[in-house]
Motif scaffolding. Structure first.
Motif, PDB file in Angstrom:
ATOM      1  N   LEU A   1       0.827  -1.204   0.000  1.00 22.67           N
ATOM      2  CA  LEU A   1       0.000   0.000   0.000  1.00 22.67           C
ATOM      3  C   LEU A   1       0.862   1.254   0.000  1.00 22.67           C
ATOM      4  N   TYR A   2       0.556   2.151  -0.919  1.00 19.87           N
ATOM      5  CA  TYR A   2       1.123   3.494  -0.866  1.00 19.87           C
ATOM      6  C   TYR A   2      -0.042   4.478  -0.881  1.00 19.87           C
ATOM      7  N   THR A   3      -0.039   5.401   0.062  1.00 18.95           N
ATOM      8  CA  THR A   3      -1.116   6.379   0.146  1.00 18.95           C
ATOM      9  C   THR A   3      -0.561   7.724   0.589  1.00 18.95           C
ATOM     10  N   ALA A   4      -1.208   8.802   0.154  1.00 17.82           N
ATOM     11  CA  ALA A   4      -0.735  10.151   0.485  1.00 17.82           C
ATOM     12  C   ALA A   4      -1.912  11.096   0.582  1.00 17.82           C
ATOM     13  N   ALA A   5      -1.718  12.162   1.358  1.00 18.66           N
ATOM     14  CA  ALA A   5      -2.725  13.211   1.492  1.00 18.66           C
ATOM     15  C   ALA A   5      -2.036  14.561   1.434  1.00 18.66           C
ATOM     16  N   THR A   6      -2.750  15.565   0.939  1.00 19.36           N
ATOM     17  CA  THR A   6      -2.237  16.928   0.928  1.00 19.36           C
ATOM     18  C   THR A   6      -1.908  17.360   2.354  1.00 19.36           C
ATOM     19  N   PRO A   7      -0.792  18.073   2.551  1.00 15.24           N
ATOM     20  CA  PRO A   7      -0.464  18.542   3.897  1.00 15.24           C
ATOM     21  C   PRO A   7      -1.661  19.219   4.557  1.00 15.24           C
ATOM     22  N   SER A   8      -1.852  18.912   5.836  1.00 16.70           N
ATOM     23  CA  SER A   8      -3.026  19.413   6.557  1.00 16.70           C
ATOM     24  C   SER A   8      -2.809  19.243   8.045  1.00 16.70           C
ATOM     25  N   GLY A   9      -3.902  19.333   8.816  1.00 14.00           N
ATOM     26  CA  GLY A   9      -3.817  19.315  10.273  1.00 14.00           C
ATOM     27  C   GLY A   9      -3.509  17.947  10.855  1.00 14.00           C
ATOM     28  N   MET A  10      -3.517  17.888  12.172  1.00 13.27           N
ATOM     29  CA  MET A  10      -3.170  16.681  12.920  1.00 13.27           C
ATOM     30  C   MET A  10      -3.949  15.469  12.420  1.00 13.27           C
ATOM     31  N   VAL A  11      -3.254  14.331  12.280  1.00 15.00           N
ATOM     32  CA  VAL A  11      -3.894  13.096  11.839  1.00 15.00           C
ATOM     33  C   VAL A  11      -4.642  12.479  13.020  1.00 15.00           C
ATOM     34  N   GLU A  12      -5.887  12.091  12.768  1.00 12.36           N
ATOM     35  CA  GLU A  12      -6.704  11.483  13.812  1.00 12.36           C
ATOM     36  C   GLU A  12      -6.081  10.179  14.299  1.00 12.36           C
ATOM     37  N   ALA A  13      -6.250   9.896  15.583  1.00 15.67           N
ATOM     38  CA  ALA A  13      -5.639   8.703  16.184  1.00 15.67           C
ATOM     39  C   ALA A  13      -6.094   7.428  15.476  1.00 15.67           C
TER      40      ALA A  13
END
Length: 492
Positions: A67-79
Motif C-alpha cells: 500500500l502506498y497512500t498520500a494526502a495533501t499537507p493538513s492538520g493533525m492526523v486522527e488517532a
C-alpha cells in the motif's frame, strides 16, 4: 537469485497548527495497492514511486508493491486513522522479500504519535525482523527522529527545494538497498540535530545559506567512504520533540567518519543561524510595491497560507486588498461553497457573494466579491513541469471569476501551486497578470519562477507564517533557536 523488493508508504506533512483534523477520507484520492495499480498510477512519472519503478527495472528485480497512500499537507492526523494507515501498510507487505523501500515524508504526526514514521518502522520491524534491509526516502522538510535513523538501514532525503529530485533520490535509495542486500556495503549512520527551527521560506537550496549547506553536503558525499548525506531542514509547523533542522550521514562501515561529518554539518548550520531570517511586507505595502514595479508578473508570496505546509488555502488578508485593484491580478482561493454556487450559476453568469475566510478566524474573514464566471472545469490535471512530472492533481470543481482587473480561481479542494497546470488548465497564463498571489513558500517557483520579474514576501497571519513568534509551542524540545539565543545541538 532474483531479488524481491517491496515498496510501500504513507506520505503526509502534518501541520499541528492548521485548522481541522486529517482523517482516512483525506487519503482516498491517492491510495494504491499492488503491482498493477502502482505501475498504472506512477509508471513514467518523475515521482518517488516512479523512481522506484525505474530502479527496479534497471536492477532487474521483482517489485512487489504494497500500500502506498498520500494526502495533501493538513492538520493533525486522527488517532484512529493513524493506526489504520500504519496497520494497512504493514499488512500489505509480503514477508517473503529481500528488502523494502519505504516512501514517507518525515514530518507526519498524529494525536498519539509525535513520530509516525518511527512508529511505522517499529511495527514493520516487529513483522519483518531486525535484519531485513529497509531503505526509506523522506522529504527535505522531515523532522527526523533517532528512532527513524536507528530502525531504517538507509535514509535518503530530497536534495532540492523546490523538490525536483524525488525520482533521483528514490533511485539512489533503491541502489543503496540493492548494494546492501548483496553485501557490497554496510551502512553506518550518524544523526545530528541543530536545535534550530528554520522556516521553509529560508530553505531554497539554490541560493543563500541552504545552498552553502547543500554544497558542503555534496562535497562530503564525494568521499568514497560516504554513501549518503541527507540534509533535513525540518518542518517548524509541527509541534513535536524532533522538529527542526537535522542531518543524517551514512558511511560505509565507518562510524567515526559518519559522526565527524554529522558534527561538522551541524556546526555549519549553527554558524549560519542568523542568516535564516526573512523580510516581509504587509499586504497593502506588498501590493503597493508590486504596482510600482515597471513590469510583471510580480509574485506575492503568501507563505502563511502555504497549501504545501498544511494551510487551508482560503486566507483572505491579501485578497481583501486586491479587490478594486487597477492592474490585472490573479489569486487562487479554496472555497467549496463558492465553487458550488458558481457551478449552479453557470458560465457567463454574475457571481456575487463571500469568498474565502471560512476555515478559521486566523486566516481572515470572507470577502464580498462580484464578477463574471468565465470558465468552469473539473479541476483535474497532470503536472507538466519539473515537479513530479506526470503526477495527477485534483482541485475539484474549479471556477474562474473575473472581478474587474482581479481574476479569482475558486477551487473545491486545496492544491498547492507546484505546477503551471494549476492555472494553465483553467485557461490562464502567467504573463497576462501584473500580480500573482501564491499560497506557497518556495515550491511555487516550479510553476511561476520562470515568469517572475520580481518577488515580494507578504507577512500575514496563518498557520504557516514565517514569523514563528505567532505560534505557541508546547512539545518542541527546548532550548530551541530562535526562541532561545543559542542552539543546543544533540547527536545519536
Amino acid at each position: 537469485m532474483t531479488l524481491r523488493i517491496a515498496v510501500a508508504g504513507i506520505l503526509h506533512e502534518t501541520n499541528t497548527f492548521a485548522p481541522g483534523m486529517t482523517g482516512l477520507e483525506h487519503f482516498k484520492s491517492e491510495s494504491v495497492n499492488g503491482l498493477d495499480a502502482f505501475l498504472l498510477r506512477y509508471g513514467g512519472t518523475r515521482t518517488s514511486m516512479g523512481g522506484v519503478i525505474d530502479a527496479a527495472k534497471r536492477h532487474d528485480v521483482e517489485l512487489t508493491p504494497g500500500l502506498y497512500t498520500a494526502a495533501t499537507p493538513s492538520g493533525m492526523v486522527e488517532a484512529a486513522a493513524a493506526d489504520v494507515l500504519i496497520n494497512n501498510v504493514v499488512d500489505s507487505i509480503d514477508s517473503d522479500i529481500s528488502g523494502l523501500v519505504l516512501i514517507m515524508h518525515g514530518a507526519m504526526a498524529s494525536e498519539q504519535y509525535d513520530d509516525l514514521e518511527g512508529e511505522c518502522l517499529r511495527r514493520l520491524r516487529a513483522k519483518l525482523g531486525d535484519r531485513l534491509p529497509i531503505a526509506m526516502t523522506i522529504d527535505l522538510h522531515g523532522n527526523v527522529s533517532k528512532d527513524m535513523v536507528r530502525l531504517a538501514d538507509v535514509i535518503v532525503g530530497y536534495d532540492t527545494y523546490p523538490h525536483v529530485d524525488m525520482h533521483e533520490r528514490a533511485e539512489e535509495a533503491f541502489d543503496l538497498l540493492v548494494r546492501y542486500i548483496r553485501e557490497e556495503i554496510r551502512p553506518t549512520r550518524s544523526y545530528g540535530h541543530t536545535g534550530m527551527l528554520v522556516v521553509p521560506q529560508a530553505m531554497m537550496t539554490e541560493t543563500g545559506s541552504m545552498k552553502t549547506i547543500m554544497d558542503r553536503a555534496f562535497e562530503i558525499e564525494s568521499d568514497p567512504q560516504v554513501l549518503n548525506v541527507t540534509v533535513a531542514g525540518g518542518f517548524p509547523y509541527s509541534d513535536v520533540p524532533d522538529a527542526g533542522m537535522s542531518f543524517i550521514v551514512t558511511a560505509d562501515n565507518d562510524q567515526q567518519l559518519a559522526d565527524r561529518y554529522a558534527a561538522e554539518l551541524v556546526q555549519l548550520a549553527v554558524d549560519l543561524k542568523e542568516s535564516f531570517g526573512l523580510d516581509h511586507l504587509s499586504p497593502d505595502e506588498a501590493i503597493a510595491a508590486a504596482l510600482a514595479e515597471s513590469s510583471g508578473p510580480v509574485i506575492l508570496v503568501e507563505g502563511s497560507d502555504n497549501v504545501g505546509g498544511g494551510a487551508p488555502a482560503d486566507a483572505t488578508h491579501t485578497l481583501r486588498q486586491l479587490v478594486g485593484i487597477r492592474e490585472r491580478a490573479l489569486i487562487v482561493i479554496r472555497d467549496e461553497q463558492a465553487s458550488s454556487i458558481a457551478f449552479e450559476l453557470g458560465v457567463g453568469s454574475i457571481f456575487q457573494g463571500p469568498v474565502g475566510g471560512k476555515s478559521n478566524p486566523l486566516h481572515g474573514e470572507p470577502v464580498e466579491v462580484t464578477g463574471k464566471i468565465r470558465l468552469l472545469f473539473d479541476g483535474q490535471y497532470r503536472h507538466v513541469g519539473a515537479y513530479m512530472t506526470g503526477q495527477l492533481a485534483f482541485m475539484g470543481r474549479t471556477a474562474v471569476v473575473e472581478c474587474g482587473q482581479l481574476t479569482i480561481v475558486l477551487t473545491e479542494k486545496r492544491v498547492a501551486p507546484w505546477d503551471l497546470g494549476h492555472i494553465r488548465y483553467a485557461g490562464l497564463w502567467p504573463d497576462d497578470f501584473k500580480i500573482i498571489v501564491v499560497k506557497s513558500a518556495i515550491a511555487w517557483q516550479t510553476a511561476f519562477g520562470a515568469f517572475a520579474r520580481s518577488v515580494i514576501y507578504v507577512d500575514t497571519p496563518g498557520c504557516c507564517s514565517a514569523n514563528l513568534e505567532h505560534f505557541h509551542y508546547e512539545r518542541v524540545s527546548k532550548p530551541m533557536y530562535p526562541f532561545d539565543p543559542e542552539p543546543q545541538p544533540r547527536f545519536m
